[in-house]
Design a protein around this motif. Structure first.
Motif, short mmCIF file in Angstrom:
data_model
loop_
_atom_site.label_atom_id
_atom_site.label_comp_id
_atom_site.label_asym_id
_atom_site.label_seq_id
_atom_site.Cartn_x
_atom_site.Cartn_y
_atom_site.Cartn_z
N ASP A 73 -6.05 7.97 -1.24
CA ASP A 73 -6.20 7.60 0.11
C ASP A 73 -5.27 7.62 1.35
O ASP A 73 -5.44 8.02 2.54
N GLY B 75 0.53 -1.19 -0.30
CA GLY B 75 0.19 0.29 0.32
C GLY B 75 0.59 1.37 0.19
O GLY B 75 0.23 2.36 0.06
N LYS B 76 2.08 1.45 -0.34
CA LYS B 76 2.73 2.50 0.06
C LYS B 76 3.73 2.49 -1.33
O LYS B 76 3.50 1.63 -2.44
N SER C 23 -5.46 1.34 -9.08
CA SER C 23 -4.90 1.53 -7.31
C SER C 23 -3.88 2.01 -6.97
O SER C 23 -4.25 2.66 -5.99
N ARG C 24 -3.08 2.17 -8.28
CA ARG C 24 -2.18 3.74 -7.60
C ARG C 24 -2.83 5.78 -7.53
O ARG C 24 -1.89 5.82 -6.25
N HIS D 167 5.56 6.29 3.22
CA HIS D 167 5.93 6.57 2.05
C HIS D 167 6.49 6.57 1.95
O HIS D 167 8.05 6.58 2.38
N LYS E 188 -4.47 4.47 -4.31
CA LYS E 188 -3.43 5.10 -3.29
C LYS E 188 -3.21 5.99 -2.96
O LYS E 188 -3.46 6.88 -1.47
#
Length: 705
Positions: A242, A87-88, A235-236, A112, A239
């Motif tokens: 988010d 998730g990073k 998805s990126r 991150h 993320k």
């Protein structure tokens, strides 16, 4: 490891059992194809062993378990770490100034990987934040960050994008901006970036000052301008968004065009008001109102931003010029309304009966003399004379008598009822008179209402509390049958200006009447939740020297002290000097913004919320109140002139910068000036605004400011 292997060979242990099957293998095994009836040998029941083999197997198990214990594998931790790392993101912050560092701090805290590049050397700041700083943009791009986050100023964004070695990045890199204008940023990125780059235009509606206590509840606006269809790229993007959702931001998805329409009101007007007030060099006073405190906070917040940011809001949002023109017209309309009313008053006094006019030029002339140094509250000698007069002490009372006061409220409108409610609750006897019939309201509050002012005065109240408007105060005072009152009655006013009622009382009341000038710095709206901590200003203009009359004055003031008011004693002249800079300016800005018809938007900033609240508070007061602040405060005209000059100065600063940019483009770059030869040299405002978002405009920008 060799030793353990040799030991196993000597014991002739059988090879270790195969690793347990995975969950997918088990599912395939337990769900065989049709026709298959047998299980694999690894899952069949083991054959019985001889006693000798059981002993050897048991002995080998002990040795093998010791080897396994030396190689423990924490599957749960590894899976958790894998999930976390999945998730990073690797994020490159381009433009590592104040705002870039502000965002990077949260990005790094969330885990991150953050890289940074800036023209200035911010390596020390990056090291403190756990960020890797690159001076060379090629080195940064060769790290192949997943996200490029532009945190540059609006003016330098185009130059920075063009200077970045995009060919060294991965072909599907996600590019994000955080500019305060969005149509310009969208057009710029779409034109300058390769087609296979993803683009998200965002605007965090907060900064280091407004979000110093966290991002929770603050607006984050975004538009997914261009995202590839692949699941990884979708998805990126999620993320990245988010990151802000996890901090509690209010995620607002809207188009760039819609954002700029809303921001022209919420952000540009807020910054304009803050910068205009900043030029006045406003300071905190001993009699701050809640509205003035909010304006001071607004000035502080906007002063922390560079002028380049404000200029960018004006230059790159095609809706801003219209809002500036509307604000200018609103301010001019308010001044016209003020001076028009003043003109009507003077004309009536010149050509009609002076006795019918509620405003006395004589009194106003006294005030003007005070302003020009003819005297102040104490230099005029009223208070000194009052202290030398021997007032008769009523024989029926004693200095220790603290019985409730009998207070007559003259002018029982909204504010009179607001004060009367608290006085009744404290146990005082309250009677009231007003030209309008408020008998029902008085009955609900436990107040005796009189429709005849003579009847009211014959009740011999201890205190006459004038709650009339500024404009009607003189006529109301002159209409009272003073001969029916006790000779030592205490007169109190609650007007928003103080020198005018002080002069009025001293000119029209007998010398044996006491005078107390007050100003509750709150009203029914700002004081609806109680008076605790709110300022109450007073000046004991003329109070008898005997103990009873001193005690009566203190007992009246104690009404407000008991409610928790901040009791501020100051002269009427000093009050008006402070009030012109705080109260009059607050009402002026509130009424100017009211004329714009501002409305709440989906992307309100804290500063814009302040302006909306200011409009709501000032709109509840009549124009007569505001006009009285202007007409009867000798300092108000000067403040209005200063506000006018501040607004003109800000406009000159804005258009001067714009003129400098156009001149540079016309005379310093011959190739780019050809674009202007096809257009009018001095475009009309509407044409100039439209040009801001056009492709030709972007092509001719060379901001090296």
């Amino acid at each position: 490891m060799p030793f353990a292997f040799a030991s196993l060979q000597r014991l002739r242990c059988p090879p270790p059992p195969p690793p347990p099957p995975s969950l997918s293998q088990l599912r395939r095994t337990l769900s065989p194809h049709p026709g298959s009836q047998s299980l694999p040998s690894s899952l069949k029941s083991p054959q019985p062993l001889s006693p000798r083999r059981r002993r050897r197997r048991r002995h080998c198990h002990l040795r093998i378990q010791s080897v396994d214990a030396a190689q423990l594998y924490d599957y749960e931790s590894k899976l958790s770490a894998r999930f976390e790392s999945h998730g990073k993101l690797k994020i490159a912050v381009v433009g590592f100034g104040n705002f870039g560092q502000f965002l990077a701090k949260t990005l790094a805290r969330q885990g991150h990987t953050v890289l940074a590049h800036s023209r200035s050397d911010h390596s020390d700041a990056a090291r403190r934040l756990g960020v890797t700083f690159f001076r060379d943009p090629d080195d940064l791009c060769e790290e192949h960050p997943e996200v490029i986050l532009f945190c540059t100023s609006i003016i330098s964004t185009e130059r920075v994008v063009k200077s970045l070695p995009l060919q060294r990045l991965k072909r599907n890199t996600l590019v994000v901006d955080v500019l305060s204008v969005k149509e310009f940023a969208k057009t710029l990125l779409v034109q300058l970036l390769p087609c296979d780059f993803d683009i998200i235009c965002t605007h965090p509606m907060f900064g280091p000052e407004s979000a110093k206590n966290g991002w929770s509840g603050l607006n984050f606006v975004y538009e997914k301008v261009r995202i590839g269809d692949e699941e990884l790229r979708i998805s990126r993007a999620e993320k990245f968004l988010d990151i802000f959702a996890r901090e509690g931001c209010n995620m607002v998805e809207m188009t760039c065009a819609e954002h700029d329409r809303c921001a022209a009101e919420s952000q540009f007007i807020t910054h304009t008001v803050g910068r205009v007030l900043g030029k006045l060099e406003l300071e905190s006073t001993p009699i701050n109102t809640k509205g003035y405190e909010k304006l001071l906070a607004l000035v502080e917040n906007t002063a922390g931003d560079s002028f380049d940011l404000y200029y960018g809001l004006f230059m790159y949002n095609k809706n801003s010029l219209e809002m500036l023109e509307r604000l200018d017209l609103a301010f001019e309309a308010l001044k016209k309304q003020l001076f028009g009313r003043l003109h009507d008053v003077v004309r009536k006094q010149l050509f009609e009966s002076a006795e019918t006019v509620p405003v006395s030029l004589e009194n106003y002339g006294v005030l003007m003399n005070i302003k020009h140094g003819a005297g102040t509250s104490k230099s005029m000698g009223f208070q000194d004379v009052a202290s030398t007069i021997g007032y008769p002490v009523p024989s029926s009372s004693s200095s220790q008598d603290r019985s409730p006061l009998k207070i007559a409220i003259v002018g029982f409108g909204k504010f009179g009822q607001f004060l009367g409610k608290t006085m009744v609750r404290q146990g005082h006897t309250v009677i009231a008179y007003s030209r309008s019939d408020y008998s029902e309201a008085a009955q609900r509050l436990g107040v005796s209402f009189f429709s005849n002012v003579d009847d009211l005065c014959e009740e011999h109240p201890d205190v006459i509390l004038l709650c009339s408007s500024i404009l009607s105060t003189e006529s109301v005072l002159k209409s009272l049958p003073l001969q029916r009152l006790k000779r030592s009655t205490l007169f109190v006013d609650v007007l928003s200006v103080k020198e005018f009622p002080r002069v009025l009382f001293l000119q029209n009341l007998p010398l044996d009447f006491d005078v107390l000038c007050t100003h509750p710095m709150f009203g029914p709206e700002s004081g609806k939740n109680g008076w605790n901590g709110l300022s109450f200003v007073y000046d004991k203009v003329r109070v008898g020297s005997d103990e009873l009359r001193q005690a009566r004055c203190d007992q009246f003031l104690d009404i407000f002290a008991q409610e928790g008011c901040l009791m501020v004693e100051m002269s009427c002249a000093e009050h008006d000097w402070h009030a012109a800079g705080s109260q009059f300016i607050t009402h002026t800005m509130g009424r100017t913004l009211e004329k714009l018809g501002l409305e709440s938007s989906p992307i309100n900033t804290k500063g814009y919320e302040t302006l909306l609240n200011l409009v709501e508070n000032t709109a509840g007061d009549s124009f007569d109140l505001y006009y009285g602040l202007f007409m009867y405060n000798v300092n108000a005209m000067e403040q209005l002139e200063r506000l006018d000059l501040a607004f003109e100065s800000l406009k000159k600063q804005l258009f001067g910068r714009l003129h400098g940019v156009l001149r540079k483009q016309l005379f310093e770059n011959a190739d780019k000036s050809k674009v202007f030869k096809e257009k009018p040299a001095l475009p009309k405002p509407s044409q100039d605004v439209a040009a801001l978002s056009s492709s030709n405009w972007i092509q001719v920008q060379t901001f090296e400011v």
